[in-house]
Structure formats: C-alpha cells, structure tokens
Design an enzyme around this catalytic site. Structure first.
Site, short mmCIF file in Angstrom:
data_model
loop_
_atom_site.label_atom_id
_atom_site.label_comp_id
_atom_site.label_asym_id
_atom_site.label_seq_id
_atom_site.Cartn_x
_atom_site.Cartn_y
_atom_site.Cartn_z
N CYS A 1 0.80 -1.17 -0.23
CA CYS A 1 -0.08 -0.01 0.04
C CYS A 1 1.01 1.40 0.03
O CYS A 1 1.65 1.51 0.83
CB CYS A 1 -0.90 -0.02 1.29
SG CYS A 1 -1.91 1.79 1.65
N CYS B 1 0.52 3.44 2.89
CA CYS B 1 1.14 2.94 4.21
C CYS B 1 2.49 3.24 4.25
O CYS B 1 3.23 3.44 5.21
CB CYS B 1 0.68 1.20 4.31
SG CYS B 1 -0.94 0.94 4.25
N CYS C 1 -9.84 1.03 -13.24
CA CYS C 1 -10.85 0.29 -12.32
C CYS C 1 -10.79 -0.98 -12.52
O CYS C 1 -11.19 -1.64 -13.77
CB CYS C 1 -12.36 1.09 -12.67
SG CYS C 1 -13.65 0.14 -11.91
N CYS D 1 -14.37 -2.28 -13.93
CA CYS D 1 -14.58 -2.02 -15.39
C CYS D 1 -13.79 -2.95 -16.26
O CYS D 1 -14.42 -3.41 -17.39
CB CYS D 1 -14.16 -0.53 -15.57
SG CYS D 1 -14.82 0.57 -14.67
#
EC number: 5.3.4.1
Length: 510
Positions: A55, A58, A399, A402
């Site tokens: 992440c 993070c 996305c 998507c």
C-alpha cells in the site's frame, strides 16, 4: 480490571512467560494474532495501524508513524504504537473491520469492543497531538515560561489561553474549544511571567505557528464557536503543499474551495511563481485554500489526470469546489501572476466563472465499432438522441470492475450492433465530463431512452449479458434502480483491501 493488572505484572516481571513477545521496528510494536491480546493487556494506551506491505499510503505513513512512536517512547509515555500486517493477519483485520489501508485504531485499557478510529493527519506531530488529547487533559497547565516555550516548540501549531482566572467563563469556553480539536496541542496559564514572555497584559488567546506570520492573536468575544473559527482560519499555511501527510488536513478541513497550482519543482523561476501564488492567497484567507502540487512527482500523476492535465502543460492553475458535487474551474488566462490569480478568484467568488468540463478529442472511428466511443464533445448529441435508446458505461481505465466488465460489454455491443434504435456506448469518465451526468463510482451504467424528455435511468441489475439484454428488451425497467442504490451496490461489492494504490488515492484524496 484485576485480570488485566495481574497479566501486566506477569509480563513485566517475567518476559519469558510472554511466549510471543512483539518485536519492535523503529519503536513500533509488530503485532500478530498470537500476541495481540497480550499487547493490549500490557499497554494502557495502544495505537494500532493495520497495513498492507504494497500500500502506497502505508509506505508514506511509515516514517512519520515511527517518528511519533520514538517521540512518545523518549518521553516515557504510557502510549505505544503498533502495527499489524493485515494481509498476513486476516483474522485480526476481519475482527476489527479493516476494509482499506491504512486503518488505524486506538485501544484504551485493553478494550476491544469499541476502539476509537484515528481521524487526524498523517504527520508525526498530528499523531502525537491526537494521542495526547485522547489520554490527557484538553489543555496542559503551563506553570512557567519554560513549559509554555516547550509547548510552542513541540508542534507546527500550538494554542495557548492566557487567563488570570482559569476558572472564569472565558477560560471554560477556551477549554471547550480545546476538547473539540484533536490534532493541535493546547495550553492554559495564569502565570504573570508567561503573560510577559509573550507580550500580553490582559487575558487572551494566541495561536503560535512555525510558518507565515508566526502567531495570531485572537480578537473578539471568547466563545467556543469563535475560538474554533479563529483556529480553523489560521492553522494552515497561506499556501500548503499537497503530500500524503498533508492530504487529511487539506481535504478534511472546513474550507471546501481549493485552488491548485501544479508547479514542477524543477521549473525555472520556481520561487517566483510560488511567491506570486502566495501573494494572491493573502486576499482569500478563510475563503479559498491555496495548494501547490509538484507536478513532476510520480505520486501526483493521478491528480493531474483528474484535472485533465499533462506534465508538459504545467505550471497551471485549477480551482475545485468539494461540496456535494465536485466542480472544476479553469482560468481564462495561462499567466501565473499574482494579479491574474487574484482576478480569477474574485470572479469565481462573484459567480462569474463557468465550470470547466473536460473532453477528449473525438476519435475519427468513434462509431465504427459495436461499442460506440463517447467523449464530452459528442455526448449530448448521442446520448440524448430522441430516436435512439442509448446504454452507456461510464468507466475508469484503472478500475478493476471495469476491466472485468469490458468483455461482457463488448458482447452486448455485438448483440445490438445492427439494431435500428439501440446503441451501446462507453465513456472514459476520468477524461470526459458532462454537466447533465455526475458519476460517483465505477463502472456506472446509465440508460437514455428515446425521448424528448432527456430521461436517464440507472442500471442496478446483474452485470451479465443476460441481465443487460433483459433490461434493454424491457425498455429499461428490468434492472433499473436509482443512483443511491447503485452507490450502495458499488460500496458493498468494492474489495477495498485489494484496490491498487492509484485507485484508492483518487478516492481518498479527491
């Protein structure tokens, strides 16, 4: 409580009995399921970050989190900071409702039933100040000048209430304001030497800051509401740089109109352009938040895309309102003088600037494939064609949902490519905007039936070829739902913990 006390004594007296004592990394406890309960029992106050190694948010938080942990440990504080790799400790993540990264929770006295969600900024000072507010008095009593100086130096921003009678109504109003703000340290004093040190000869409130003018003296009636307004007005710099650490302050603040200067730090006359921006900011304090973004920084590229900008187009200025619907504005002039920026802001506040809607150029072959390509420039003509039933997917290239939908949508296009009045289309909503349609999640599916009434129907059925066909053959009834239903469905389906960093950055920051 007795059980907790006995366990704490056992841990302190006999570390060997603590079978899986947590390791420390940069003063931060590393917790697992096997030692989580014991850590809660051993520490009265424990702040726990649930993170994922991949992440980006993070990674950006890590040095500030460690700095905060080290500062508290050096002070001999009862507060400890810890972290849990939620990708490895999925049971803990599920137990504490972790759906995105980082999730930070504050545990007091080992209470696992209702840990407090951490909501302040992501700089070390923010973390320390928030924790001290949660574990101590709303305002620290300052008995002498040294204590006051220590408080002022401890943070980028600090507030001191000077009251000869700390039991007065004004002092009580001050303490109520202090209780309402988590991320700024407050002090209160009645000591005459402290009054003299900071050039006060009567009761007052002063906000100290390590930027701009250095301090602001409160003027007016001392009420909680007036003090909160004063602090919100003065606590941020005239111009603030957008970073991972400052983002919570920027987007969580009271000022919802932001003007952004996209300025590469490598550009010639960088200081001059930033100075012009700061000069303009002086006229709009408390009305418009002035932010500059290093447009060369990799982490900021998604924000450039959101505003339809390319690196080579910077320096550039854009304005956005963050109310219920985000609306963007673009200056008519590319000049970055203080005068031009000031004029643009005045015209915006007077309601004389129209929203800026992005559009890609229309591809020459936009209608040559079964799925028609829409951009801002041709959307109205195609979607609101009175003689066509148009089904549109509003998508984002990054996305995941998507991407999963794409082959199904292509098959739908093939199914209806020769139909006399059904059109299947798609539009990249990260690069194109239309005034009539607001897209809140991806993918968003909307049906525009043949009509003079400009009717729009939200699709909320199954994302399958059969589901789409039933919807179209029923004239937009089987599978229809309102926009709120669609948003709820997206949120319920969205695997927040598996998002790529860019996707989450756009959601969190914009």
């Amino acid at each position: 409580m007795l059980r907790r006390a006995l366990l704490c004594l056992a841990v302190a007296a006999a570390p060997g009995l603590y079978a899986d004592a947590p390791e420390e990394e940069d003063h931060v406890l590393v917790l697992r399921k096997s030692n989580f309960a014991e850590a809660l029992a051993a520490h009265k106050y424990l702040l726990v970050e649930f993170y994922a190694p991949w992440c980006g948010h993070c990674k950006a938080l890590a040095p500030e989190y460690a700095k905060a942990a080290g500062k508290l440990k050096a002070e001999g504080s009862e507060i400890r900071l810890a972290k849990v790799d939620a990708t490895e400790e999925s049971d803990l993540a599920q137990q504490y409702g972790v759906r995105g990264y980082p999730t930070i929770k504050f545990f007091r006295n080992g209470d696992t039933a209702s840990p407090k969600e951490y909501t302040a900024g992501r700089e070390a000072d923010d973390i320390v100040n928030w924790l001290k507010k949660r574990t101590g008095p709303a305002a620290t009593t300052l008995p002498d000048g040294a204590a006051a100086e220590s408080l002022v130096e401890s943070s980028e921003v600090a507030v001191i209430g000077f009251f000869k009678d700390v039991e007065s109504d004004s002092a009580k109003q001050f303490l109520q304001a202090a209780e309402a703000i988590d991320d700024i340290p407050f002090g209160i004093t009645s000591n005459s030497d402290v009054f003299s040190k900071y050039q006060l000869d009567k009761d007052g409130v002063v906000l100290f800051k390590k930027f701009d003018e250095g301090r602001n003296n409160f003027e007016g009636e001392v009420t909680k509401e007036n003090l909160l307004d004063f602090i919100k007005y003065n606590q941020l710099p005239l111009v603030i740089e957008f970073t991972e650490q400052t983002a919570p302050k920027i987007f969580g603040g009271e000022i919802k109109t932001h003007i952004l200067l996209f300025l590469p730090k490598s550009v010639s006359d960088y200081d001059g352009k930033l100075s012009n921006f700061k000069t303009a900011a002086e006229s709009f304090k408390g009305k418009i938040l002035f932010i500059f973004i290093d447009s060369d920084h990799t982490d900021n590229q998604r924000i450039l895309e959101f505003f339809g900008l390319k690196k080579e187009e910077c320096p550039a200025v854009r304005l956005i309102t963050l109310e219920e619907e985000m609306t963007k504005y673009k200056p008519e002039s590319d000049e970055l003088t203080a005068e031009r920026i000031t004029e643009f802001c005045h015209r915006f506040l007077e309601g004389k600037i129209k929203p800026h809607l992005m559009s890609q150029e229309l591809p020459e072959d936009w209608d040559k494939q079964p799925v028609k390509v829409l951009v801002g420039k041709n959307f109205e003509e195609v979607a609101f064609d009175e003689n066509k039933n148009v089904f549109v997917e509003f998508y984002a290239p990054w996305c995941g949902h998507c991407k999963q939908l794409a082959p199904i949508w292509d098959k739908l296009g093939e199914t209806y490519k020769d139909h006399e009045n059904i059109v299947i289309a798609k539009m990249d909503s990260t690069a194109n905007e239309v005034e009539a349609i607001k897209v809140h999640s991806f993918p968003t599916l909307k049906f525009f039936p043949a009509s003079v009434d400009r009717t729009v129907i939200d699709y909320n059925g199954e994302r399958t070829l059969d589901g789409f066909k039933k919807f179209l053959e029923s004239g937009g009834q089987d599978g229809a739902g309102d926009d709120d239903d669609l948003e709820d469905l997206e949120e319920a389906e969205e695997p927040d913990m598996e998002e790529d960093d860019d996707q989450k950055a756009v959601k969190d920051e914009l």
